[in-house]
Design an enzyme around this catalytic site. Structure first.
Site, PDB file in Angstrom:
ATOM      1  CG  HIS A 171      -1.860   1.210   0.918  1.00 58.75           C
ATOM      2  ND1 HIS A 171      -2.819   1.256  -0.126  1.00 58.75           N
ATOM      3  CD2 HIS A 171      -1.839   2.583   1.420  1.00 58.75           C
ATOM      4  CE1 HIS A 171      -3.289   2.576  -0.236  1.00 58.75           C
ATOM      5  NE2 HIS A 171      -2.845   3.243   0.764  1.00 58.75           N
ATOM      6  CE1 TYR A 221      -2.054   8.107  -0.422  1.00 59.77           C
ATOM      7  CE2 TYR A 221      -1.816   5.882   0.099  1.00 59.77           C
ATOM      8  CZ  TYR A 221      -2.532   6.943   0.062  1.00 59.77           C
ATOM      9  OH  TYR A 221      -3.863   7.311   0.098  1.00 59.77           O
ATOM     10  CG  HIS A 275      -8.987   1.777  -7.943  1.00 62.51           C
ATOM     11  ND1 HIS A 275      -9.436   2.850  -7.612  1.00 62.51           N
ATOM     12  CD2 HIS A 275      -7.890   1.379  -7.136  1.00 62.51           C
ATOM     13  CE1 HIS A 275      -8.646   3.097  -6.400  1.00 62.51           C
ATOM     14  NE2 HIS A 275      -7.677   2.451  -6.207  1.00 62.51           N
ATOM     15  CG  PHE A 276      -4.467  -0.760 -10.780  1.00 60.12           C
ATOM     16  CD1 PHE A 276      -4.063  -1.126 -11.981  1.00 60.12           C
ATOM     17  CD2 PHE A 276      -4.722  -1.944 -10.037  1.00 60.12           C
ATOM     18  CE1 PHE A 276      -4.062  -2.022 -12.608  1.00 60.12           C
ATOM     19  CE2 PHE A 276      -4.841  -3.311 -10.550  1.00 60.12           C
ATOM     20  CZ  PHE A 276      -4.491  -3.393 -11.729  1.00 60.12           C
ATOM     21  CG  HIS A 277      -5.089   0.875 -15.709  1.00 59.48           C
ATOM     22  ND1 HIS A 277      -5.470  -0.471 -15.437  1.00 59.48           N
ATOM     23  CD2 HIS A 277      -3.974   0.842 -16.702  1.00 59.48           C
ATOM     24  CE1 HIS A 277      -4.600  -1.175 -16.072  1.00 59.48           C
ATOM     25  NE2 HIS A 277      -3.520  -0.639 -16.662  1.00 59.48           N
ATOM     26  NE  ARG A 319      -5.843  -7.493 -10.598  1.00 55.87           N
ATOM     27  CZ  ARG A 319      -5.203  -6.968  -9.483  1.00 55.87           C
ATOM     28  NH1 ARG A 319      -5.644  -6.984  -8.185  1.00 55.87           N
ATOM     29  NH2 ARG A 319      -3.876  -6.495 -10.034  1.00 55.87           N
ATOM     30  NE  ARG A 320      -2.913  -9.956 -10.543  1.00 51.42           N
ATOM     31  CZ  ARG A 320      -1.993  -9.885  -9.422  1.00 51.42           C
ATOM     32  NH1 ARG A 320      -2.392 -10.660  -8.351  1.00 51.42           N
ATOM     33  NH2 ARG A 320      -1.078  -9.100  -9.076  1.00 51.42           N
TER      34      ARG A 320
HETATM   35  C1  HEM Z   1      -1.166   1.069 -23.251  1.00 52.98           C
HETATM   36  C2  HEM Z   1      -1.467   1.322 -22.166  1.00 52.98           C
HETATM   37  C3  HEM Z   1      -2.324   0.058 -21.061  1.00 52.98           C
HETATM   38  C4  HEM Z   1      -2.876  -0.699 -21.415  1.00 52.98           C
HETATM   39  C5  HEM Z   1      -3.612  -1.166 -22.844  1.00 52.98           C
HETATM   40  C6  HEM Z   1      -2.923  -1.508 -20.169  1.00 52.98           C
HETATM   41  C7  HEM Z   1      -3.764  -2.608 -20.013  1.00 52.98           C
HETATM   42  C8  HEM Z   1      -4.086  -3.563 -18.969  1.00 52.98           C
HETATM   43  C9  HEM Z   1      -4.780  -4.488 -18.873  1.00 52.98           C
HETATM   44  C10 HEM Z   1      -5.911  -5.018 -19.747  1.00 52.98           C
HETATM   45  C11 HEM Z   1      -4.715  -5.159 -17.582  1.00 52.98           C
HETATM   46  C12 HEM Z   1      -5.499  -6.243 -16.918  1.00 52.98           C
HETATM   47  C13 HEM Z   1      -5.277  -7.603 -17.207  1.00 52.98           C
HETATM   48  C14 HEM Z   1      -5.883  -8.447 -16.504  1.00 52.98           C
HETATM   49  O1  HEM Z   1      -6.049  -8.537 -15.287  1.00 52.98           O
HETATM   50  O2  HEM Z   1      -5.944  -9.624 -16.768  1.00 52.98           O
HETATM   51  C15 HEM Z   1      -3.630  -4.450 -16.877  1.00 52.98           C
HETATM   52  C16 HEM Z   1      -3.083  -4.703 -15.668  1.00 52.98           C
HETATM   53  C17 HEM Z   1      -2.297  -3.671 -15.014  1.00 52.98           C
HETATM   54  N1  HEM Z   1      -1.700  -2.461 -15.472  1.00 52.98           N
HETATM   55 FE1  HEM Z   1      -2.093  -1.735 -17.249  1.00 52.98          FE
HETATM   56  N2  HEM Z   1      -2.284  -0.934 -19.252  1.00 52.98           N
HETATM   57  C18 HEM Z   1      -1.884   0.222 -19.540  1.00 52.98           C
HETATM   58  C19 HEM Z   1      -1.008   1.038 -19.051  1.00 52.98           C
HETATM   59  C20 HEM Z   1      -0.581   1.024 -17.582  1.00 52.98           C
HETATM   60  C21 HEM Z   1       0.240   1.742 -17.041  1.00 52.98           C
HETATM   61  C22 HEM Z   1       0.819   3.251 -17.560  1.00 52.98           C
HETATM   62  C23 HEM Z   1       0.504   1.440 -15.826  1.00 52.98           C
HETATM   63  C24 HEM Z   1       1.075   2.020 -14.566  1.00 52.98           C
HETATM   64  C25 HEM Z   1       1.791   3.028 -14.436  1.00 52.98           C
HETATM   65  C26 HEM Z   1      -0.428   0.213 -15.708  1.00 52.98           C
HETATM   66  C27 HEM Z   1      -0.288  -0.851 -14.544  1.00 52.98           C
HETATM   67  C28 HEM Z   1      -0.868  -1.923 -14.534  1.00 52.98           C
HETATM   68  C29 HEM Z   1      -0.742  -2.951 -13.490  1.00 52.98           C
HETATM   69  C30 HEM Z   1      -0.149  -2.560 -12.101  1.00 52.98           C
HETATM   70  C31 HEM Z   1      -1.692  -3.971 -13.686  1.00 52.98           C
HETATM   71  C32 HEM Z   1      -2.008  -5.196 -12.873  1.00 52.98           C
HETATM   72  C33 HEM Z   1      -1.105  -6.305 -13.149  1.00 52.98           C
HETATM   73  C34 HEM Z   1      -1.378  -7.581 -12.294  1.00 52.98           C
HETATM   74  O3  HEM Z   1      -2.761  -7.935 -12.175  1.00 52.98           O
HETATM   75  O4  HEM Z   1      -0.405  -8.366 -11.878  1.00 52.98           O
HETATM   76  N3  HEM Z   1      -0.951  -0.073 -16.920  1.00 52.98           N
HETATM   77  N4  HEM Z   1      -3.112  -3.428 -17.989  1.00 52.98           N
HETATM   78 CU   LIG Z   2      -3.883   0.073  -0.740  1.00 54.58          CU
END
Ligand code: HEM
Ligand SMILES: [Cu+2]
Ligand SMILES: [Cu+2]
Lengths: 40, 550, 155
Positions: free
Chosen positions: B217, B221, B368-370, B433-434
């Site tokens: 968490h 921050y 949420h985190f996006h 998710r995931r």
């Molecule tokens: C081109 C831009 C992006 C696209 C298309 C994208 C798309 C996605 C998608 C579809 C997932 C979920 C996949 C799943 O849960 O099955 C994901 C997970 C995630 N994204 Fe992105 N994202 C983008 C940019 C970013 C950026 C800029 C960040 C952070 C700085 C970010 C951080 C994360 C994180 C932390 C996860 C979680 C990974 C996990 O569950 O282990 N993403 N993204």
């Molecule tokens: Cu938290």
């Protein structure tokens, strides 16, 4: 800390209105999900 | 302009950040198509391997490297050029962080670490993945100590004076980071590494999860505070106003040290092994950390209004039109802030104890985190990148680059709006998710995740594609301002580092007495964690062997 | 450290909202038993099949109004033969894992349980509408994670 206020005389009505909009968004989103929780 | 050697260090950090960004966003693009069944990966590549790379490269590597670039530049600018020792230690920190990054990434590429960036045991990656992560953290610690050393030199030479706001906020963020990492270092060093190399047979799973979230968490921050620094210190300068309140800004930051750490259980609300009492206590502490963000919201609007009124705006919202919309350095960050409104509101919902059951591990969380790290933080970093690289390379931020920068932030906003809205609603409908594509044997509930208009994986894919396009425009801008844009030979072409003036005359000195804040922070950590963690150790079930289920 | 009058208004509004949110979830959780899933029971993850109630997974009736459902999660499925339960009765789910972390999530309900090896997760839930509910794993557990699902029939 001093008594004289750096912000006295500033017109911040717009700020108050804006943060209140933020507040309403927070409350509404929360209530919606809470309702969904109760409905399940 | 700051010293050449400091600029070089910052540029290396930015360079690594954007390599990670390039690969990470490419993975994101693949994900949205796979989840929609429009893309099948070859047998040697796995969805979860890609997702691990996406999470690690964007959430850990891109953010951290960019943050250090920003800190190095801002510290050099606000409290002076690095001395030789600080510089040397900083470079050591950089290389160790990079070494850790490369090692962890190599393990992901080799398919030895498809455990996602949260690496929950008893999924067991190659021991070298954990070594890579440990080196990454140690590297950031070395760099952090270099910055603290630099700050201490300034304090020694300016006895009794409060440090400049930028330096104060940097040190706050670093203290937060150092304390936060204790959790992940403890679990990686004492649990994962011995277990993954076979020196111990089993691992205490629940303990490892809790130590991870002790770190997880405050990690968010650690991403957010540098963005807040930009909001508090850089935006007012662009608006032509002073920092709204120096003391409140500092107070908000120290509140983050206190309340962002003893709250990790809000990520573990639906799991066993932690009693409801301790979960709820940490929920209450989580709500405390919302307060400094409420303060921040007020300060931001106040900056806008004061600046607008200075330019002659009248009425309730007249100031809105007077904001410098044509200045991409401002507009980017404004959009970032706007995204944070629903982002923050969503966070309150996630942390609301049993409400977490509605959203936990659904696509809502991804949405949420996006709209927290993926846009408010990332787009603030983009808004900084536009001028930070030219500032560091001494090149121009040309008219055409400015137009391109607008195209970039607008496409990012549209893409993110589509993708994150779809994800939020899909999550409320229960989509996990995931998870790679699955129609769950054509179950009717699962089918409705694919054929809504806004609520479908198609919208998510459209949004994701626009996002990827935007990311590539950004990479082009980065490459141009790094290597190709014309040099700014005339003074008026040179790019400035906008840093607002802050009036510290009314700021109480105790705000900069770090030991108070560190002391209270540890007290709160002990209250929130000591008993539940020790009961996890004392009442531990037989541990788990490692599994490689990929 | 002087607050502008409006900032005070805003912070008071904000803090009261937070207190209201907390009270609603806190009171309903602790007085009406609306806790999220959890539980403090532990189990040897290697002896799941020999440990009650997981030695006999599935539905058992406890009394007139209560049923217990014991489920073993493992990569990539659930050991839970023929899940059929009545609507309007309290169903107590007990879930554990034989290998990695999973979840036991019933679509369109409040049942969203993390399943951690070594621990037993418990959640009581009363179905209102009969039907076939999708159960899926929403915690990443390996290559076959997205194929980990089953169904429960409510009659
Ligand atoms: C081109 C831009 C992006 C696209 C298309 C994208 C798309 C996605 C998608 C579809 C997932 C979920 C996949 C799943 O849960 O099955 C994901 C997970 C995630 N994204 Fe992105 N994202 C983008 C940019 C970013 C950026 C800029 C960040 C952070 C700085 C970010 C951080 C994360 C994180 C932390 C996860 C979680 C990974 C996990 O569950 O282990 N993403 N993204
Ligand atoms: Cu938290
Ligand atoms: Cu799974």
């Amino acid at each position: 800390m001093s008594k004289n206020n750096e912000h006295d005389g500033l017109d911040l009505r717009g700020t108050l209105a804006s943060v209140m909009v933020v507040g309403v968004i927070i409350v509404v989103m929360w209530v919606v999900v809470y309702m969904m929780y109760l409905g399940r | 302009m700051i010293a050449l050697q400091d600029r070089k260090l910052a540029l290396w950090y930015i360079g690594v950040a954007y390599i990670a960004f390039l690969i990470g966003t490419l993975m994101g693009l693949l994900q949205v198509f796979i989840r929609n069944d429009k893309l099948q990966l070859p047998a040697w590549l796995d969805y979860y391997q890609i997702l691990t790379a996406h999470g690690v490269l964007l959430a850990l590597i891109y953010t951290t490297f960019f943050i250090f670039a920003f800190f190095v530049t801002g510290m050099s600018k606000s409290i002076g050029t690095f001395g030789p020792k600080v510089r040397l230690v900083s470079w050591i920190g950089f290389w160790v962080t990079l070494l850790g990054t490369v090692l962890a990434t190599a393990m992901i590429v080799a398919g030895e670490a498809s455990v996602l960036y949260t690496f929950y045991a008893p999924l067991m990656a190659s021991g070298w993945y954990y070594v890579g992560l440990a080196l990454f953290v140690v590297g950031t610690w070395i760099s952090s100590f270099a910055l603290i050393g630099h700050y201490r030199v300034w304090r020694k030479n300016n006895k009794g004076e409060l440090s400049p706001l930028f330096a104060f906020m940097t040190i706050t963020t670093i203290i937060l980071w150092l304390i936060a990492c204790l959790g992940v270092v403890a679990t990686v060093l004492f649990q994962y590494i011995p277990w993954a190399f076979g020196w111990t047979d089993t691992i205490n799973v629940e303990l490892s999860r809790s130590l991870f979230w002790f770190f997880g968490h405050p990690l968010v921050y650690f991403w957010l505070l540098p963005a807040y620094i930009a909001w508090y210190v850089i935006v007012p300068k662009i608006l032509g106003v002073k920092v709204f309140s120096d003391s409140l800004a500092r107070l908000a930051f120290v509140l983050f040290i206190l309340f962002s750490i003893p709250v990790g259980f809000h990520h573990q609300l639906t799991e066993p092994g932690i009693s409801n009492f301790w979960k709820f206590l940490q929920v209450v502490l989580t709500f405390m950390v919302i307060i400094p963000s409420l303060m921040t919201a007020f300060t931001m609007f106040a900056n806008f209004e004061i600046s607008g009124r200075k330019k002659g705006a009248t009425g309730l919202f007249g100031w809105f039109k007077k904001l410098p919309w044509k200045d991409v350095r401002f507009t980017s960050i404004f959009i970032a802030m706007a995204f944070f409104i629903p982002g923050g509101a969503g966070g309150i919902i996630n942390a609301s104890f049993q409400l977490n059951e509605v959203v936990h591990n659904t696509l809502w969380i991804v949405g949420h985190f996006h709209i927290t790290v993926g846009t408010p933080v990332a787009m603030t970093f983009m808004g900084l990148t536009f001028w930070l690289i030219p500032y560091l390379t001494g090149r121009k931020f040309t008219k055409s680059m400015q137009i391109l920068a607008f195209v970039q932030i607008i496409t990012w906003s549209i893409g993110m709006l589509l993708m994150s809205t779809a994800q939020h609603i899909l999550g409320l409908l229960g989509a996990p998710r995931r998870t790679a594509f699955s129609n769950y044997n054509n179950h009717p509930s699962a089918m409705e995740w694919f054929d809504g208009i806004l609520t479908s994986h198609v919208t998510m894919a459209v949004g994701g594609s626009i996002l990827f396009l935007s990311a590539m425009i950004l990479i082009y801008i980065v490459a141009m301002s790094m290597f190709l844009s014309p040099k700014a030979l005339k003074v008026e072409d040179q790019v400035e580092f906008p840093m607002a003036e802050s009036d510290k005359t009314h700021t109480p000195k105790w705000l900069e007495n770090w030991w108070i804040w560190i002391g209270i922070a540890f007290a709160l950590i002990i209250i929130a964690y000591a008993i539940p963690l020790s009961s996890m150790i004392m009442h531990a079930p037989p541990g788990s062997e490692g599994f490689k289920t990929w | 450290m002087h607050l502008h009058k409006f900032e005070k208004v805003w912070l008071i509004f904000g803090i009261i909202s937070l207190i209201v949110f907390l009270s609603i979830v806190g009171v309903t959780a602790f007085s009406h038993d609306h806790h999220p899933s959890g539980g403090m029971d532990t189990i040897d993850p290697e002896k799941v099949d020999q440990t009650a109630p997981f030695d006999n997974p599935g539905v058992t009736q406890i009394d007139d109004d209560t049923y217990q459902v014991a489920i073993v999660a493992m990569a990539f499925g659930y050991t839970a033969p023929e899940l059929r339960v009545p609507a309007g009765k309290e169903i107590i789910f007990k879930v554990t894992s034989k290998d990695v972390v999973h979840s036991f999530t019933i679509d369109d309900t409040k049942v969203n349980m993390m399943v951690v090896p070594g621990q037993i997760t418990t959640r009581a839930y009363t179905f209102e509408k009969p039907g076939k509910y999708l159960i899926l794993c929403n915690e990443y557990c390996g290559t076959g994670h997205h194929f980990m699902f089953t169904e429960i029939e409510v009659y």
